[in-house]
Write a protein that holds these residues in place. Structure first.
Motif, PDB file in Angstrom:
ATOM      1  N   TYR A 118       0.841  -1.197   0.000  1.00  0.00           N
ATOM      2  CA  TYR A 118       0.000   0.000   0.000  1.00  0.00           C
ATOM      3  C   TYR A 118       0.876   1.247   0.000  1.00  0.00           C
ATOM      4  O   TYR A 118       1.866   1.335   0.734  1.00  0.00           O
ATOM      5  CB  TYR A 118      -0.892  -0.005   1.245  1.00  0.00           C
ATOM      6  CG  TYR A 118      -1.504   1.338   1.578  1.00  0.00           C
ATOM      7  CD1 TYR A 118      -2.599   1.813   0.868  1.00  0.00           C
ATOM      8  CD2 TYR A 118      -0.977   2.124   2.594  1.00  0.00           C
ATOM      9  CE1 TYR A 118      -3.150   3.048   1.165  1.00  0.00           C
ATOM     10  CE2 TYR A 118      -1.519   3.361   2.897  1.00  0.00           C
ATOM     11  CZ  TYR A 118      -2.602   3.823   2.173  1.00  0.00           C
ATOM     12  OH  TYR A 118      -3.142   5.052   2.474  1.00  0.00           O
ATOM     13  N   ALA A 119       0.542   2.203  -0.836  1.00  0.00           N
ATOM     14  CA  ALA A 119       1.235   3.489  -0.868  1.00  0.00           C
ATOM     15  C   ALA A 119       0.219   4.576  -1.188  1.00  0.00           C
ATOM     16  O   ALA A 119      -0.636   4.397  -2.059  1.00  0.00           O
ATOM     17  CB  ALA A 119       2.348   3.480  -1.908  1.00  0.00           C
ATOM     18  N   PHE A 120       0.303   5.685  -0.473  1.00  0.00           N
ATOM     19  CA  PHE A 120      -0.641   6.784  -0.664  1.00  0.00           C
ATOM     20  C   PHE A 120       0.130   8.081  -0.853  1.00  0.00           C
ATOM     21  O   PHE A 120       1.058   8.390  -0.094  1.00  0.00           O
ATOM     22  CB  PHE A 120      -1.559   6.908   0.551  1.00  0.00           C
ATOM     23  CG  PHE A 120      -2.484   8.105   0.500  1.00  0.00           C
ATOM     24  CD1 PHE A 120      -3.612   8.094  -0.297  1.00  0.00           C
ATOM     25  CD2 PHE A 120      -2.209   9.234   1.254  1.00  0.00           C
ATOM     26  CE1 PHE A 120      -4.459   9.181  -0.349  1.00  0.00           C
ATOM     27  CE2 PHE A 120      -3.055  10.340   1.221  1.00  0.00           C
ATOM     28  CZ  PHE A 120      -4.180  10.315   0.413  1.00  0.00           C
ATOM     29  N   THR A 121      -0.227   8.833  -1.893  1.00  0.00           N
ATOM     30  CA  THR A 121       0.402  10.125  -2.155  1.00  0.00           C
ATOM     31  C   THR A 121      -0.682  11.166  -2.392  1.00  0.00           C
ATOM     32  O   THR A 121      -1.597  10.941  -3.184  1.00  0.00           O
ATOM     33  CB  THR A 121       1.309  10.060  -3.401  1.00  0.00           C
ATOM     34  OG1 THR A 121       2.255   9.014  -3.244  1.00  0.00           O
ATOM     35  CG2 THR A 121       2.047  11.378  -3.589  1.00  0.00           C
ATOM     36  N   ARG A 122      -0.577  12.288  -1.693  1.00  0.00           N
ATOM     37  CA  ARG A 122      -1.565  13.363  -1.861  1.00  0.00           C
ATOM     38  C   ARG A 122      -0.901  14.558  -2.530  1.00  0.00           C
ATOM     39  O   ARG A 122       0.104  15.090  -2.045  1.00  0.00           O
ATOM     40  CB  ARG A 122      -2.146  13.783  -0.513  1.00  0.00           C
ATOM     41  CG  ARG A 122      -3.235  14.852  -0.623  1.00  0.00           C
ATOM     42  CD  ARG A 122      -3.771  15.256   0.744  1.00  0.00           C
ATOM     43  NE  ARG A 122      -4.759  16.316   0.662  1.00  0.00           N
ATOM     44  CZ  ARG A 122      -6.067  16.126   0.541  1.00  0.00           C
ATOM     45  NH1 ARG A 122      -6.534  14.893   0.483  1.00  0.00           N
ATOM     46  NH2 ARG A 122      -6.902  17.140   0.475  1.00  0.00           N
ATOM     47  N   GLY A 123      -1.453  14.938  -3.677  1.00  0.00           N
ATOM     48  CA  GLY A 123      -0.964  16.104  -4.381  1.00  0.00           C
ATOM     49  C   GLY A 123      -1.854  17.306  -4.120  1.00  0.00           C
ATOM     50  O   GLY A 123      -2.703  17.298  -3.218  1.00  0.00           O
ATOM     51  N   ILE A 124      -1.691  18.355  -4.898  1.00  0.00           N
ATOM     52  CA  ILE A 124      -2.474  19.567  -4.713  1.00  0.00           C
ATOM     53  C   ILE A 124      -3.923  19.364  -5.156  1.00  0.00           C
ATOM     54  O   ILE A 124      -4.863  19.781  -4.477  1.00  0.00           O
ATOM     55  CB  ILE A 124      -1.852  20.735  -5.505  1.00  0.00           C
ATOM     56  CG1 ILE A 124      -0.448  21.031  -4.970  1.00  0.00           C
ATOM     57  CG2 ILE A 124      -2.726  21.990  -5.412  1.00  0.00           C
ATOM     58  CD1 ILE A 124       0.298  22.076  -5.777  1.00  0.00           C
ATOM     59  N   LEU A 125      -4.115  18.680  -6.270  1.00  0.00           N
ATOM     60  CA  LEU A 125      -5.453  18.508  -6.835  1.00  0.00           C
ATOM     61  C   LEU A 125      -5.965  17.069  -6.770  1.00  0.00           C
ATOM     62  O   LEU A 125      -7.176  16.853  -6.818  1.00  0.00           O
ATOM     63  CB  LEU A 125      -5.480  18.983  -8.287  1.00  0.00           C
ATOM     64  CG  LEU A 125      -5.107  20.447  -8.534  1.00  0.00           C
ATOM     65  CD1 LEU A 125      -5.077  20.734 -10.026  1.00  0.00           C
ATOM     66  CD2 LEU A 125      -6.077  21.372  -7.824  1.00  0.00           C
ATOM     67  N   GLU A 126      -5.067  16.117  -6.663  1.00  0.00           N
ATOM     68  CA  GLU A 126      -5.479  14.721  -6.687  1.00  0.00           C
ATOM     69  C   GLU A 126      -4.623  13.877  -5.750  1.00  0.00           C
ATOM     70  O   GLU A 126      -3.537  14.297  -5.339  1.00  0.00           O
ATOM     71  CB  GLU A 126      -5.392  14.169  -8.108  1.00  0.00           C
ATOM     72  CG  GLU A 126      -3.991  14.250  -8.700  1.00  0.00           C
ATOM     73  CD  GLU A 126      -3.958  13.859 -10.170  1.00  0.00           C
ATOM     74  OE1 GLU A 126      -4.963  14.067 -10.873  1.00  0.00           O
ATOM     75  OE2 GLU A 126      -2.911  13.345 -10.607  1.00  0.00           O
ATOM     76  N   SER A 127      -5.127  12.710  -5.429  1.00  0.00           N
ATOM     77  CA  SER A 127      -4.423  11.775  -4.561  1.00  0.00           C
ATOM     78  C   SER A 127      -4.318  10.428  -5.255  1.00  0.00           C
ATOM     79  O   SER A 127      -5.184  10.049  -6.048  1.00  0.00           O
ATOM     80  CB  SER A 127      -5.149  11.619  -3.223  1.00  0.00           C
ATOM     81  OG  SER A 127      -5.094  12.819  -2.475  1.00  0.00           O
ATOM     82  N   ASN A 128      -3.262   9.713  -4.927  1.00  0.00           N
ATOM     83  CA  ASN A 128      -2.962   8.466  -5.603  1.00  0.00           C
ATOM     84  C   ASN A 128      -2.816   7.335  -4.596  1.00  0.00           C
ATOM     85  O   ASN A 128      -2.201   7.504  -3.547  1.00  0.00           O
ATOM     86  CB  ASN A 128      -1.667   8.644  -6.395  1.00  0.00           C
ATOM     87  CG  ASN A 128      -1.407   7.512  -7.344  1.00  0.00           C
ATOM     88  OD1 ASN A 128      -0.640   6.627  -7.038  1.00  0.00           O
ATOM     89  ND2 ASN A 128      -2.048   7.530  -8.500  1.00  0.00           N
ATOM     90  N   ILE A 129      -3.391   6.187  -4.917  1.00  0.00           N
ATOM     91  CA  ILE A 129      -3.288   5.002  -4.060  1.00  0.00           C
ATOM     92  C   ILE A 129      -2.792   3.835  -4.896  1.00  0.00           C
ATOM     93  O   ILE A 129      -3.356   3.516  -5.942  1.00  0.00           O
ATOM     94  CB  ILE A 129      -4.643   4.631  -3.431  1.00  0.00           C
ATOM     95  CG1 ILE A 129      -5.113   5.733  -2.482  1.00  0.00           C
ATOM     96  CG2 ILE A 129      -4.533   3.312  -2.663  1.00  0.00           C
ATOM     97  CD1 ILE A 129      -6.503   5.505  -1.924  1.00  0.00           C
ATOM     98  N   ILE A 130      -1.711   3.213  -4.430  1.00  0.00           N
ATOM     99  CA  ILE A 130      -1.187   1.997  -5.047  1.00  0.00           C
ATOM    100  C   ILE A 130      -1.395   0.877  -4.044  1.00  0.00           C
ATOM    101  O   ILE A 130      -0.972   0.989  -2.883  1.00  0.00           O
ATOM    102  CB  ILE A 130       0.308   2.134  -5.375  1.00  0.00           C
ATOM    103  CG1 ILE A 130       0.562   3.361  -6.241  1.00  0.00           C
ATOM    104  CG2 ILE A 130       0.817   0.870  -6.074  1.00  0.00           C
ATOM    105  CD1 ILE A 130       2.023   3.725  -6.370  1.00  0.00           C
TER     106      ILE A 130
END
Length: 218
Positions: A118-130
């Motif tokens: 599991y990996a989670f990244t939060r950007g300015i406009l969107e977030s990503n989950i692997i």
């Protein structure tokens, strides 16, 4: 007013592979000067002689660490374990006020299972989950009220442990990205922490990517 030397430097900096070849003295100055004649002339808005460009190339001083400083080579040699994970899926959601709540539901679900990637990244406009593909249904359920921007399956990850103080060494990530690019490997996603670096690629590229990463230490 721009000079020929300034234009040549700008063009070389924009092409690090070319700049490195120049630093290692493995490039033909005359041929490169011919190649740069048109873009330099366009930048200066006047004709420029090849000889003047060749002189600028010979006077150009690339960054000293571009070709691999002793410190960088030592860090690469001491790269840690390589871990490969397959059957992964990548989700991209639009950021919203409720996204954290949806995310917390997912964490509650996967917390008892430490084997789930599991990996989670939060950007300015969107977030990503692997996450492991087996969790696809739970992701879609936890985030059912969120806006799904993209979803990609059949992915694999390669994680590489980095030596301490790697963040103080110039060019480490460049060396990794350069070798992957030379092999024509497109990166779908990149995730990093202080001492760990993970790349996400399509399944069909995983063997080739693993071979490149493994050869880094050779």
């Amino acid at each position: 007013m721009k000079t020929i030397a300034a234009c040549v430097e700008e063009l070389l900096v924009a092409q690090p592979f070319l700049e490195e070849a120049l630093a290692r003295n493995i490039i033909n100055y005359s041929a490169l000067a011919e190649e740069l004649t048109t873009p330099v002339s366009d930048m200066l808005r006047k004709p420029v002689k090849t000889g003047a460009i060749m002189m600028a190339l010979r006077r150009y001083s690339p960054p000293p660490d571009l070709g691999g400083s002793p410190r960088l080579k030592k860090v690469i040699k001491n790269l840690g374990d390589i871990t490969v994970r397959s059957n992964l899926i990548d989700f991209t959601f639009l950021n919203s006020q409720s996204l954290i709540k949806s995310h917390s539901k997912l964490l509650e679900h996967i917390q008892p299972n430490p084997n789930v990637f599991y990996a989670f990244t939060r950007g300015i406009l969107e977030s990503n989950i692997i996450i492991s593909n087996a969790q696809k249904a739970h992701i879609l359920n936890c985030f059912k009220n969120e806006t799904l921007l993209a979803q990609k399956e059949q992915l694999s990850a390669i994680s590489l442990n980095l030596p301490e103080n790697n963040s103080k060494v110039t060019g480490l990530y460049y060396q990794i990205f350069k070798r992957l690019a030379w092999e024509g490997i497109a990166l779908y996603e990149v995730v990093s922490t202080t001492n760990e670096f993970t790349i996400l690629v399509e399944d069909e590229l995983i063997d080739k990517a693993f071979s490149v990463i493994k050869r880094l230490k050779a």
